[in-house]
Design an enzyme around this catalytic site. Structure first.
Site, PDB file in Angstrom:
ATOM      1  N   SER A 740       0.844  -1.187   0.000  1.00  0.00           N
ATOM      2  CA  SER A 740       0.000   0.000   0.000  1.00  0.00           C
ATOM      3  C   SER A 740       0.888   1.249   0.000  1.00  0.00           C
ATOM      4  CB  SER A 740      -0.951  -0.035   1.197  1.00  0.00           C
ATOM      5  OG  SER A 740      -1.929   0.973   1.103  1.00  0.00           O
ATOM      6  N   ASP A 817      -8.939  -4.199  -6.626  1.00  0.00           N
ATOM      7  CA  ASP A 817      -8.640  -3.312  -5.503  1.00  0.00           C
ATOM      8  C   ASP A 817      -9.522  -2.066  -5.598  1.00  0.00           C
ATOM      9  OD1 ASP A 817      -7.485  -1.635  -3.578  1.00  0.00           O
ATOM     10  OD2 ASP A 817      -5.484  -2.446  -3.922  1.00  0.00           O
ATOM     11  N   HIS A 850      -7.766  -4.816  -1.778  1.00  0.00           N
ATOM     12  CA  HIS A 850      -6.484  -4.297  -1.297  1.00  0.00           C
ATOM     13  C   HIS A 850      -5.773  -5.256  -0.350  1.00  0.00           C
ATOM     14  CE1 HIS A 850      -3.692  -1.026  -1.073  1.00  0.00           C
ATOM     15  NE2 HIS A 850      -3.819  -0.885   0.228  1.00  0.00           N
TER      16      HIS A 850
END
Length: 902
Positions: A740, A817, A850
């Site tokens: 991330s 995502d 994610h």
């Protein structure tokens, strides 16, 4: 942004990133397990790659394999030269060990590096930590959550429990005082729900969540749970009567309706709920339902947040608040009609649960999400009020409010007599306004204004911990007030504002440290405020209390040694669940905070299984240090493999997240992927909380504003250069990885470093251009693209020529995502293609969001990361044309001479 995890522990440990309805019971497991169950290719019996001096270096997993082909001569000649090389290598190795040992002994500490403490008690004997253990949660501490509840007659210390094996009844309310000592009265509680299965109109319900009414005569049940976003979900709701043990639909006219939110009134006589984005009221005196709003729909939300508010502002499923007397309901109206949509595609699954129309079975399902990217229109949010008695919805106009397109409402807090405190910021989150609204007179005014941009150039984070303090003249409080977290001399501290419109507070805490998610609780009877803070160290958390006049600050926990504590208090703050989360094996206890001295009433968890594992596994040693770069003091932890030998050369992996206000270097107990790398693979793992991270004061935190990635990358590279000079570090084998924001930072470091320090990198779900990320998060730290075009350009990963100078890097992304869109990786790869950059590998996980979990993806990704790292440090990625590792000379000798294989 996601993956807000932390990393730390004692000598052997590092660490892993709720509002609680009464669905979670006292002594109910709350493992916070981030890993799905499954299998992995590694087992406890996996051969341990030790690093003891007595073992042959060629057995170490991180030694590079030969990059040249062996000759095609006779086997005898091959063996002969192999033995000659081995003998020569042994002589050279002995010389190197002698020289490096001397060098290590005489080395002096760098002036920029200050070691705080070394946890040297790691377990060096035993088996290594396996990847399967980490991914299946074997090392997760057992933890419990208490659902404290206010007593209907003002009793303190009440808690809700579910399905205790030693007590009758599925759901019950107990008094913590009945459990003091070993003689617990199992019949002392009040049963709310007798059996887990509830029958309604011939249907058997298994409640997913339960919420008792404040008077404990009814229970709100939810069944048929379906997840929406991170915090939100829908379900079928029912009202359960405790006296008759029967239930009825929340809305009898629509029993199968999917409800998005339901909340009890403080007087227990009504439930406000949201269905299909409209608000309704069900009074228990009637089976009919009152429509509070009627125009909610696809682009208009009432009482619940849209995607970006849920993710970045409220971090909850509700933007509805009952007044303390139950006469009013405050709620947000969210209009996202101007917010552009982003399509998220699902190629394998159909999350909607709907069958595609005939002929479209072979097309992916597409979910259109209203997602405001940086610079694009935000949802327009307004605060509305509902008068329950008059059945009327009304707004309250306040002077000096932000314009609709420049307003973010971050907190709503009811006071007494219909008054409301509202905190709002501008779009860039650097100007804060606090309003006081009177719903009776339907007027409001600005009572506080903070210009943070001019104060320190930083921003304010959304928080929801402000506490209302009612007036009590007999107890020294003539007026209502509230406790808020404010900026004081460069640190976050507690301030008490009284009366409600007074902008000048009484400072409850001061100093070069910060309060965390504070206050935790307030004992109104005794005038004591409880909070968690970093007073001892940014990496620690201890529990403190202070009087409302700012006097007599005391620690409740043992501050003489490192600790990381959390706490949850009973409604009256007379009791608390104290959780010790590290650095040693975590434990939990119920404490009595009602007297001058804190007493332990009951230990509810000691984690004996985990304590046994710590003694039987070879765990890393963690060295906590400070690094000073450009005048900024930064926190760092180095994880060394078991049997660490300073005379050897080790590969080093830098693991990072480094998002604004985040923290990875702390004193929690955690055995995670980094622990596995150090324990099992034998690599050193370093984590640095660089500039921009939290809990070290605003000077460190706000330094990155407007230029994300630049200073953080500089700090990581500078620290890596320090480590590269250490005698026990192999400077030719250094890697960095993150997920991330950490994925973004991995690429930013490789871009800025241009192969000078780091040879390898692994970036998972990275942001590559901040114009692609959501507006609320991004503009808080970067301003808008219109106001800061050069900052956005500098933060974008653009210099792919610099990345080509690294040996190799890995890109991974979930194809579905909804947070960091795959657009980030695809547009970045296009830049690589345009300049013919080929020194990278790439993997996509279909239908994974994610967190990358879909269809065994979570196990796959960590195995891939592990194997890719092993291949990198074994030298495989130097063989670009032929990436299959060749046999080393030692492997050839072992096959040629059977005796060598043993």
């Amino acid at each position: 942004m996601t993956r807000r995890r932390s990393t730390s522990g004692t000598s052997s440990r590092s660490s892993t990133d709720s509002g609680l309805s009464v669905d979670t019971a006292y002594l109910e497991d709350n493992k916070h397990n981030n890993f799905a169950n499954g299998t992995s290719g590694l087992t406890d019996e996996t051969k341990y790659r030790d690093v003891e001096d007595a073992e042959a270096d060629v057995d170490e997993p991180f030694l590079p394999t030969s990059s040249k082909k062996l000759g095609s001569g006779s086997r005898t000649r091959q063996i002969f030269w192999a033995l000659v090389i081995l003998c020569l290598g042994g002589w050279v190795l002995a010389l190197v060990l002698f020289l490096t040992h001397g060098r290590a002994s005489s080395q002096t500490a760098s002036e920029t590096l200050q070691q705080q403490e070394s946890d040297s008690g790691s377990t060096s004997a035993g088996r290594p930590v396996t990847l399967q253990q980490v991914l299946t949660g074997s090392w997760n501490p057992r933890a419990h959550a208490i659902s404290w509840i206010a007593g209907p007659d003002g009793e303190d210390g009440l808690l809700v429990q579910r399905a205790e094996v030693d007590k009758e009844g599925y759901m019950r309310v107990d008094d913590i005082r009945s459990q003091e000592g070993d003689d617990v009265d199992s019949q002392s509680g009040r049963i709310l729900i007798d059996k887990a299965a509830v029958r309604v109109n011939g249907e058997t319900l298994m409640p997913t969540f339960t919420w008792p009414s404040p008077d404990l005569n009814k229970v709100l049940l939810m069944s048929n749970h379906e997840k929406n976003w991170r915090y939100s979900f829908t379900g079928r709701y029912w009202i359960f009567d405790v006296a008759t043990q029967t239930a009825q639909p929340l809305d009898p006219s629509v029993p199968d309706g999917r409800v998005q939110l339901a909340l009890w009134s403080p007087s227990s006589d009504a439930v406000v709920f949201v269905r299909d984005n409209n608000m309704y009221l069900r009074k228990l005196s009637s089976e009919s339902v009152v429509s509070i709003t009627k125009d909610g729909g696809e682009d208009l939300f009432y009482g619940i947040p849209d995607w970006v508010y849920e993710e970045e502002v409220i971090t909850d499923k509700s933007v509805t608040w009952w007044s303390n007397d139950g006469k009013y309901v405050a709620f947000l109206r969210t209009n996202e009609s101007a917010v552009p949509e982003f399509p998220v595609q699902y190629f394998v699954s159909r999350p909607s649960g709907k069958r595609p129309p005939p002929g479209l079975e072979n097309y992916p399902e597409v979910r259109q999400i209203k997602y405001p990217k940086a610079g694009s229109p935000n949802p327009v949010v307004n605060l509305l009020f509902y008068d329950v008695e008059k059945d009327e919805v009304f707004p309250v106009d306040v002077p000096d409010d932000f314009p609709d397109d420049d307003r973010i409402i971050i907190e709503v807090l009811w006071a007494s007599e219909g008054k409301v405190i509202v905190r709002a910021t501008n779009r860039e989150s650097d100007r804060v306004k606090v309003f006081l609204i009177d719903t009776k007179s339907r007027t409001g005014k600005l009572v506080r204004f903070e210009d943070i941009a001019n104060l320190d150039g930083g921003w304010v984070e959304p928080s929801h911990y402000t506490k209302f303090i009612p007036a009590d003249p007999s107890n020294g409080r003539p007026d209502d007030g509230y406790i808020d977290t404010v900026i004081h001399d460069g640190y976050d501290h507690l301030a008490y504002f009284t009366p409600l419109d007074n902008p000048d507070p009484i400072m409850l805490t001061t100093g070069e440290w910060e309060v965390v998610e504070a206050p935790s609780a307030v004992d109104l009877r005794r005038g004591i405020v409880y909070f968690v803070a970093t007073k001892e160290s940014p990496t620690q958390r201890h529990v403190y209390r202070v009087h409302l006049d700012g006097s007599n600050l005391q620690a409740l926990t043992d501050t003489s040694k490192p600790g990381f504590y959390d706490v949850s208090f009973s409604d009256g703050a007379g009791y608390a669940l104290l959780s010790y989360n590290g650095p040693s094996v975590p434990w939990q206890a119920i404490i009595n905070t009602g007297g001058d001295e804190i007493t332990f009433e009951k230990t509810i968890e000691k984690n004996p299984r985990l304590a046994s594992m710590v003694e039987t596994y070879a765990l890393p040693t963690e060295i906590y240090q400070n690094v000073t770069i450009d005048g900024f003091t930064l926190q760092l932890v180095e994880r060394r493999p078991p049997h660490f030998n300073p005379a050897k050369k080790y590969p080093v992996v830098f693991q990072l997240y480094n998002g604004p206000t985040s923290q990875r270097v702390d004193r929690k107990f955690t055995i995670d992927f980094q622990s596995y790398i150090a324990s099992n693979l034998g690599y050193i793992v370093v984590t640095l909380d660089a500039r921009g991270t939290g809990y070290s004061g605003r000077k460190v935190r706000c330094a990155v504003r407007g230029n994300l990635g630049h200073y953080e990358a500089h700090d990581q590279i500078t620290t890596a250069k320090m480590w590269a000079k250490k005698p026990y570090v192999d400077e030719t084998r250094m890697a960095i990885w993150g997920w991330s924001y950490g994925g973004f930072m991995t690429l930013k470091v490789l871009e800025q470093d241009a192969g000078e320090t780091f040879q390898y990198g692994m970036a998972v779900a990275p942001v590559t251009d901040w114009r692609f990320y959501d507006s609320v998060y991004t503009e808080r730290y970067m301003h808008t693209p219109e106001h800061n075009p050069s900052g956005y350009e500098n933060s974008t990963i653009t210099n792919v020529s610099a990345l080509s100078k690294a040996t190799r890097f890995l890109l991974i992304h979930g194809a579905s995502d909804d947070n960091v869109h795959i657009q980030n990786t695809l547009t970045f790869v296009d830049k690589l293609d345009l300049l013919n950059v080929q020194n990278y590998d790439m993997h996509f996980y279909p239908d994974s969001d994610h967190n990358i979990y879909f269809h065994n993806a979570h196990f796959m990704i960590y195995e891939r990361l592990s194997n890719w790292l092993i291949n990198a440090f074994n030298g495989e990625w130097h063989q670009i044309a032929n990436p299959v590792p060749e046999d080393s000379i030692w492997d050839s000798v072992k096959r040629s001479v059977p005796a060598f294989a043993h």
